[in-house]
Write an enzyme that holds these catalytic residues in place. Structure first.
Site, PDB file in Angstrom:
ATOM      1  N   LYS A  73       0.769  -1.307   0.118  1.00  0.00           N
ATOM      2  CA  LYS A  73       0.088  -0.108  -0.137  1.00  0.00           C
ATOM      3  C   LYS A  73       0.862   1.281  -0.010  1.00  0.00           C
ATOM      4  CE  LYS A  73      -4.238   0.625  -0.035  1.00  0.00           C
ATOM      5  NZ  LYS A  73      -5.397  -0.470  -0.520  1.00  0.00           N
ATOM      6  N   ASP A  92      -6.785   4.075  -4.788  1.00  0.00           N
ATOM      7  CA  ASP A  92      -7.560   3.868  -3.273  1.00  0.00           C
ATOM      8  C   ASP A  92      -8.312   5.184  -3.216  1.00  0.00           C
ATOM      9  OD1 ASP A  92      -7.630   1.836  -1.151  1.00  0.00           O
ATOM     10  OD2 ASP A  92      -7.434   3.640  -0.111  1.00  0.00           O
TER      11      ASP A  92
HETATM   12  N1  GLU Z   1      -6.962  -0.057  -3.322  1.00  0.00           N
HETATM   13  C1  GLU Z   1      -7.732  -1.281  -3.507  1.00  0.00           C
HETATM   14  C2  GLU Z   1      -7.894  -2.118  -2.422  1.00  0.00           C
HETATM   15  O1  GLU Z   1      -8.150  -1.657  -1.250  1.00  0.00           O
HETATM   16  C3  GLU Z   1      -7.181  -1.790  -4.874  1.00  0.00           C
HETATM   17  C4  GLU Z   1      -5.802  -2.139  -4.995  1.00  0.00           C
HETATM   18  C5  GLU Z   1      -5.352  -2.743  -6.529  1.00  0.00           C
HETATM   19  O2  GLU Z   1      -6.085  -2.789  -7.172  1.00  0.00           O
HETATM   20  O3  GLU Z   1      -3.876  -2.930  -6.549  1.00  0.00           O
HETATM   21  O4  GLU Z   1      -7.910  -3.340  -2.460  1.00  0.00           O
END
Ligand code: GLU
Length: 447
Positions: free
Chosen positions: A128, A168
């Site tokens: 993240k 996100d």
């Molecule tokens: N931010 C999204 C999540 O919480 C997607 C992350 C992504 O597609 O890499 O899963």
């Protein structure tokens, strides 16, 4: 040592080693609490210190992001990227641009992502990132310059086999476009697979935009089906009004449910007739305005400034805004008002006290790491398409997403049963995700 004693010790060490990172502590505790029986069954996990290693991110990057606003004034934000675990594939997870972002938030999200990504069954590790930059009220030029500056440092650490960010909160197709453009420019490579959530016009996957929301609804549908029930005719409330919330509403309506409320950080819209998605999409996606303006188009609807969406009676509640938005008191109110199912489109939106209320009341409760895994799963499908220089149809991609969500539900359901807690998707999701990562880590030796 018994599994549960060992786990207490590990948790104490995590708190001591990561002071002040309360969201990270919370996410770790929630997973560790369910792993005692797994350690009892698999002494090799304890012997090889799998949990201890899992709680320590593989790498953590913090960097300065200087940028100039429209008046020419220099601004400084703090950027983050935490590669949490790469046992199952390259680091994968979104970027969050929000003033609340700090290392503790990024680590909680990266930790959750590791289990979520394992649950999809696809080859992606957990990560993240983001920045404490506030996109609210910024011009398009400011957003672009910020994204360019952010990528100018981050690009060193990315790559389709290394680390693949996505969106996100605060990061959507527009931001991914600016980030990809800068990456392409400074690396001299058109490396589509380095970012997901791209526009389908230049390498993105159809259904990626809808996937987190649609997937959450599919998961809830499966939970209800397992109880001999369904979504048709159910009254629902959906917190938030961002990308996840909008597509949760869309899929709920397609499946015959009625959505009577949604929200943003200022207030709540209550529309007894059922939310008008076209009006909402125009406001949020095109005009980028607050939801208070909804009532200008729908006279019968009410706007409740500073209202709490969980006060509104519903049968199915879908928290799709942010972490810890649904506390114990709200959970009690939902249960009293007849709520029978909860599906988390956001990451960790329910506090530990709230989760306890739902589980004790027998509510079908889908934790985010299972329910909202459709977004990142479709990101992995985007990576597959990029690797084969292919582009799938909407129908085919949506079918794949649906199958993935059905498989996640089945795996969680069966594992909860195997460990003596039928219907407990918290236990199911944590154990399925953990076992997959743990097996790979064991195979790789001490790294
Ligand atoms: N931010 C999204 C999540 O919480 C997607 C992350 C992504 O597609 O890499 O899963």
């Amino acid at each position: 040592m018994r599994g549960s004693d060992r786990i207490e010790q590990i948790y104490r060490d995590v708190v001591r080693r990561n002071p002040g990172e309360t969201e990270f502590h919370q996410a770790v505790k929630e997973v560790l609490e369910t792993l005692g029986p797994v350690l009892d069954k698999h002494p090799e996990y304890a012997e090889h210190k799998i949990i201890e290693r899992l709680c320590e991110p593989e790498r953590q990057l913090i960097f300065r992001v200087p940028w100039q606003d429209d008046r020419g004034e220099v601004q400084i934000a703090r950027g983050f990227r935490v590669g949490f675990n790469s046992a199952l594939g390259p680091y994968k997870g979104g970027l969050r641009f929000h003033p609340s972002v700090y290392l503790g938030i990024v680590k909680f999200l990266g930790f959750e992502q590791t289990f979520k990504n394992a649950l999809t069954g696809l080859p992606i590790g957990g990560a993240k990132g983001g920045a404490d930059f506030d996109p609210k009220g910024k011009s398009d030029g400011e957003i672009m310059r910020f994204c360019q500056s952010f990528m100018t440092t981050l690009y060193h650490y990315l790559g389709e086999y290394t680390d693949v960010p996505a969106g996100d909160i605060g990061v959507g197709t527009r931001e991914i476009g600016y980030l990809f453009g800068q990456y392409k420019r400074i690396t001299n490579r058109y490396e589509s697979g380095v970012l997901t959530g791209k526009s389908p016009q230049w390498g993105g996957s159809l259904v990626r935009r809808e996937a987190t929301g649609y997937g959450t609804v599919y998961f809830v549908e499966e939970m209800l089906k397992a109880r001999g029930d369904g979504l048709e005719g159910k009254t629902c409330t959906v917190s938030g009004s961002g990308n996840v919330a909008l597509h949760v509403i869309e899929k709920l309506q397609q499946l015959g449910a009625k959505v009577v409320a949604c929200s943003d950080s200022n207030g709540v819209i209550y529309d007894e007739q059922g939310v008008d998605l076209q009006v909402l999409k125009q406001l949020k996606e095109v005009e980028r305005r607050r939801i208070r303006h909804y009532v200008e188009h729908r006279g019968a609807a009410q706007y409740l400034e500073n209202g709490c969406i969980w006060d509104i009676p519903c049968q199915v509640a879908l928290p799709c805004a942010t972490q810890n938005e649904l506390d114990e008191a709200s959970a009690r109110r939902l249960v009293e008002n007849g709520c029978i199912a909860v599906g988390e489109g956001a990451n960790m939106p329910t506090t530990p006290g709230g989760v306890r209320v739902f589980l004790n009341a027998g509510v079908a409760y889908a934790p985010g790491k299972a329910a909202n895994a459709g977004g990142v799963a479709t990101s992995a499908l985007e990576m597959q398409q990029n690797a084969s220089r292919d582009a799938w149809t909407f129908e085919y991609t949506e079918r794949r997403l649906r199958e993935i969500m059905q498989n996640i539900h089945r795996d969680c359901f069966e594992t909860a049963k195997e460990f003596g807690s039928p219907g407990n998707y918290v236990i199911g999701a944590n154990i399925v995700g953990f076992r997959r990562v743990a097996q790979a880590m064991l195979a790789f030796g001490v790294i």
